[in-house]
Design a protein around this motif. Structure first.
Motif, short mmCIF file in Angstrom:
data_model
loop_
_atom_site.label_atom_id
_atom_site.label_comp_id
_atom_site.label_asym_id
_atom_site.label_seq_id
_atom_site.Cartn_x
_atom_site.Cartn_y
_atom_site.Cartn_z
N ALA A 51 -1.68 -11.48 -8.84
CA ALA A 51 -1.12 -11.96 -9.99
C ALA A 51 -2.12 -13.23 -10.03
N ALA A 52 -2.42 -13.80 -9.10
CA ALA A 52 -3.11 -14.83 -9.04
C ALA A 52 -4.45 -14.95 -9.47
N GLU A 73 4.88 -5.52 -3.12
CA GLU A 73 5.44 -6.90 -3.87
C GLU A 73 4.48 -7.91 -3.44
N GLN A 74 4.14 -8.04 -1.85
CA GLN A 74 3.27 -9.22 -1.66
C GLN A 74 1.79 -8.99 -2.11
N GLU A 109 -1.80 -7.86 -13.41
CA GLU A 109 -0.41 -7.73 -13.54
C GLU A 109 -0.24 -6.37 -12.79
N ALA A 162 0.94 -7.51 -4.95
CA ALA A 162 1.12 -8.09 -6.49
C ALA A 162 1.28 -9.36 -6.87
N ASP A 163 1.74 -10.23 -5.70
CA ASP A 163 1.66 -11.59 -5.85
C ASP A 163 0.24 -12.17 -5.75
N VAL A 164 -0.63 -11.56 -4.89
CA VAL A 164 -1.83 -11.79 -4.78
C VAL A 164 -2.62 -11.67 -5.78
N ARG A 169 8.87 -4.93 -10.06
CA ARG A 169 8.06 -6.12 -10.63
C ARG A 169 7.32 -5.46 -11.90
N LYS A 210 -0.77 -6.30 3.55
CA LYS A 210 -0.83 -6.57 1.82
C LYS A 210 -2.37 -6.75 1.52
#
Length: 331
Positions: A232-233, A225-226, A237, A228-230, A207, A319
């Motif tokens: 990003a919200a 990765e998980q 970045e 990074a999703d949190v 990512r 995560k």
């Protein structure tokens, strides 16, 4: 299915490993598989289902309980021109085979002046959680990454679970291939097989990001990765780098990322002291002159795994653990 020319949708990590075995056994007669419990899904999950029935019990060999015997046999067979894959359903019990791996397989090319090498793959499965306790829950990849002459790979995705196993078996060096049962149900659409040269493989950016670099391997990469999703919200970045190959460690991509983000968090499923996370941080600090914040490592505490389920929840990183570590660095 023609695994060479067809794509496959929604393949799990465990089934992808089975695809790799089927690909190798159907195309390379010099490949055979040996180890304990290979005919039983209780030992190896869905990663080898009915391979013995398809290819015969002379190619998929279930052995008596002797990790050292089957590993030593495989090392010797590899020097005779075959490409064995030894399967250890628990990395913990593979320690009985340490002499064959560390003193024999890893040393023969050096001692024979590179005139020959054992093209043996040692598959070590990490089992954790479920109240299994201290003797059934260990990830010992840092031990084996310390040994010159031994390649160590740790796939985090279904495609790498398939392709790195194929690459390991076709490599002329001894390779330890480590897969994690916590990843077995992770799914991915698989492209057709493209045989990789393991000597050229290393980290990959999973990512892109500009604020912080998250580094992991195997299940720890999935946690990154998980996380990074949190993040990003929250408008953060994170760049995620999956090590994939932990020996030889190639830190150049990580160094390039940290020079961009100025921040580094390394996540590892092993213990903190003398672990992989510390090695990654040291490699970066030796190359990067200045950073925006001190690097942080997220690891297991320096204690054996607990048996109690509530204690397991505190022991293993999640995560959320990675997110909190990243936010601490960003503050």
């Amino acid at each position: 299915m023609n695994y060479l020319s067809e794509s496959a949708a929604g393949v799990s990590y465990g089934v992808a490993i089975r695809h790799a075995f089927e690909y190798l056994l159907s195309r390379y007669p010099e490949v055979f598989v040996i180890g304990q419990g290979l005919w039983s899904p209780w030992y190896v999950g869905n990663s080898m289902t009915e391979l013995d029935k398809k290819f015969g019990k002379h190619r998929v060999i279930d052995t008596p309980v002797s990790e050292l015997a089957c590993t030593g046999l495989a090392v010797g067979a590899s020097l005779a021109g075959t490409r064995p894959i030894v399967v250890h359903p628990r990395m913990d019990f593979m320690l009985y085979a340490t002499d064959a791996i560390v003193n024999q397989a890893a040393k023969w090319s050096h001692m024979l002046g590179a005139q020959d090498a054992p093209a043996v793959t040692i598959r070590a499965i990490i089992n954790r959680g479920g109240e299994q306790g201290a003797q059934h829950s260990q990830a010992l990849h840092s031990w084996f990454a310390h040994v010159p002459g031994l390649r160590v790979v740790m796939p985090s995705t279904a495609s790498d679970a398939r392709d790195l196993l194929i690459a390991a078996a076709l490599c002329n060096d001894p390779v330890m291939y480590i897969d994690d049962r916590w990843l077995y149900e992770r799914t991915e659409d698989l492209a057709p097989v493209k045989e990789l040269d393991l000597r050229r493989e290393g980290p990959r950016v999973r990512r892109q990001g500009k604020d912080i670099t998250l580094v992991g391997s195997s299940y720890s990469s999935y946690l990154c990765e998980q996380a990074a999703d949190v993040l990003a919200a929250q408008g953060i970045e994170a760049e995620v780098i999956d090590l994939r190959v932990v020996s030889p460690l190639r830190p150049e991509l990580i160094i390039e990322s940290v020079r961009k983000t100025g921040r580094l968090c390394v996540v590892d499923g092993g213990w903190r002291t003398a672990g992989l996370a510390g090695e990654v941080i040291a490699s970066v600090c030796e190359a990067v002159d200045s950073m925006r914040a001190r690097p942080v490592r997220v690891t297991l505490p320096d204690a054996p795994a607990p048996t109690s389920r509530p204690l397991e929840k505190l022991y293993y990183p999640t995560k959320e653990t990675v997110v909190q570590a990243a936010l601490g660095i960003l503050r």
